[in-house]
Enzyme design. Structure first.
Site, mmCIF file in Angstrom:
data_model
loop_
_atom_site.group_PDB
_atom_site.id
_atom_site.type_symbol
_atom_site.label_atom_id
_atom_site.label_comp_id
_atom_site.label_asym_id
_atom_site.label_seq_id
_atom_site.Cartn_x
_atom_site.Cartn_y
_atom_site.Cartn_z
ATOM 1 N N ASP A 184 -8.679 6.262 -7.913
ATOM 2 C CA ASP A 184 -8.716 7.541 -7.207
ATOM 3 C C ASP A 184 -9.745 8.489 -7.826
ATOM 4 O OD1 ASP A 184 -8.124 10.017 -5.958
ATOM 5 O OD2 ASP A 184 -5.982 9.618 -5.939
ATOM 6 N N GLY A 202 -8.368 3.316 -3.917
ATOM 7 C CA GLY A 202 -8.698 4.687 -4.255
ATOM 8 C C GLY A 202 -7.679 5.674 -3.729
ATOM 9 N N HIS A 203 -8.181 6.845 -3.345
ATOM 10 C CA HIS A 203 -7.342 7.973 -2.943
ATOM 11 C C HIS A 203 -6.556 7.672 -1.665
ATOM 12 C CE1 HIS A 203 -6.288 12.212 -3.157
ATOM 13 N NE2 HIS A 203 -6.750 12.431 -1.931
ATOM 14 N N PHE A 204 -7.210 7.060 -0.687
ATOM 15 C CA PHE A 204 -6.586 6.759 0.603
ATOM 16 C C PHE A 204 -6.264 5.271 0.669
ATOM 17 C CE2 PHE A 204 -9.031 10.649 1.552
ATOM 18 C CZ PHE A 204 -8.045 11.427 2.136
#
Length: 313
Positions: free
Chosen positions: A254, A280-282
């Protein structure tokens, strides 16, 4: 002689897993939302992150809708919801939570599971600490509740903008609203970037950030985020006290939140189930099947079993 006929190309009843797109007025604001699933099934609320909308769950919703009644609203100023002028509407996390609380009351979600990602955490934790009886179970995915969870991407906000909202510091913070940063939020940490649609960052940037007052309201939320940090001890106490059945997915790469931020939840939720994802983040973008499978299995094993019932096959 020729004959013609006209037939309906859809059934009168919408299939349970079909996603429908609706709006309703909550707190005086028109809120757009996606919904799918049989209302008789267990209810699950998906709260989105920055700078996305319910669009980030466009694939997860139908993957869950066979067993859950799923709903995902766009916050004011995001996605397809109304965007009140920042001069008359305070863009704060308190206000977002207030509006979404009204929304959930109006759609009849009184007892539910919650999936919280990024901004979904500050919104969700406010809702749950206000009315703990709402929560049936919890899914946490790359949303922060511990100081150790901040990466260096936050340095300009934490050490400058939050200290002094000067024009210079605001201009620096506005750099986070550029298209290349939004794109990086999706791609950083992913081991399968080819699975991540460019529609994500293009819709976030051109629909949410480029709307009238779009950047101003985002800067207001950036500045207000400091108040989330002040509430971390309260949220941690809530978790320790209530020990909700919790499933955690954490993208290890992330851009915004460290792997340690995911591990930190285990100190307050020692029975939580943590999945460390090479993402990662999504993470729903490139780990959709994995996340969906484990949501179904966790619910069946830990939530439904505790109540003597399981979702429909």
């Amino acid at each position: 002689m020729s004959t013609t006929s006209t037939t309906a190309n859809h059934s009168a009843a919408v299939a349970a897993h079909t996603v429908v797109y609706k709006t309703l007025v909550a707190g005086g604001i028109n809120i757009a939302y996606r919904e799918a699933g049989d209302p008789a099934n267990p209810k699950l609320v998906l709260l989105h992150g920055w700078p996305s909308s319910s669009h980030q769950y466009r694939n997860l919703i139908p993957a869950l809708a066979h067993n859950f009644h799923v709903i995902s609203p766009d916050y004011p100023g995001f996605g397809n919801s109304d965007t009140p002028n920042p001069s008359t509407f305070a863009y704060s996390f308190d206000k977002l939570a207030e509006v979404i609380g009204h929304f959930l009351d109006q759609v009849g979600f009184q007892h539910f599971g919650v999936y919280m990602q990024d901004y979904g955490g500050p919104v969700g934790f406010r809702l749950l600490t206000e009315k703990p009886e709402r929560l049936q179970w919890l899914i946490i995915q790359n949303t922060n509740a511990y100081e150790i969870g901040f990466t260096e991407a936050w340095a300009g906000l934490r050490h400058a903008f939050w200290v002094d909202r000067s024009p210079q510091n605001e201009a620096t913070a506005a750099g986070l609203l550029e298209l290349d940063v939004v794109k990086a939020a999706y791609l950083t940490g992913s081991t399968r970037p080819e699975l991540i649609s460019p529609d994500n960052w293009n819709s976030d940037y051109f629909i949410t950030l480029q709307r009238p007052n779009g950047k101003q309201l985002q800067l207001d939320l950036f500045y207000d985020y400091r108040n989330n940090v002040a509430l971390y001890p309260k949220w941690q106490d809530f978790l320790r006290k209530h020990q909700p059945k919790t499933l955690i997915f954490w993208g290890q790469g992330d851009l915004f939140f460290t792997p340690a931020g995911g591990e930190a939840f285990l100190a307050d939720l020692p029975k939580a189930e943590l999945h460390r994802l090479q993402a990662g983040h999504f993470a729903v973008e490139d780990c959709l099947d994995y996340i969906s499978h484990h949501i179904h299995s966790f619910y069946k094993k830990n939530v439904a079993a505790a109540h003597g019932a399981a979702p429909k096959k």
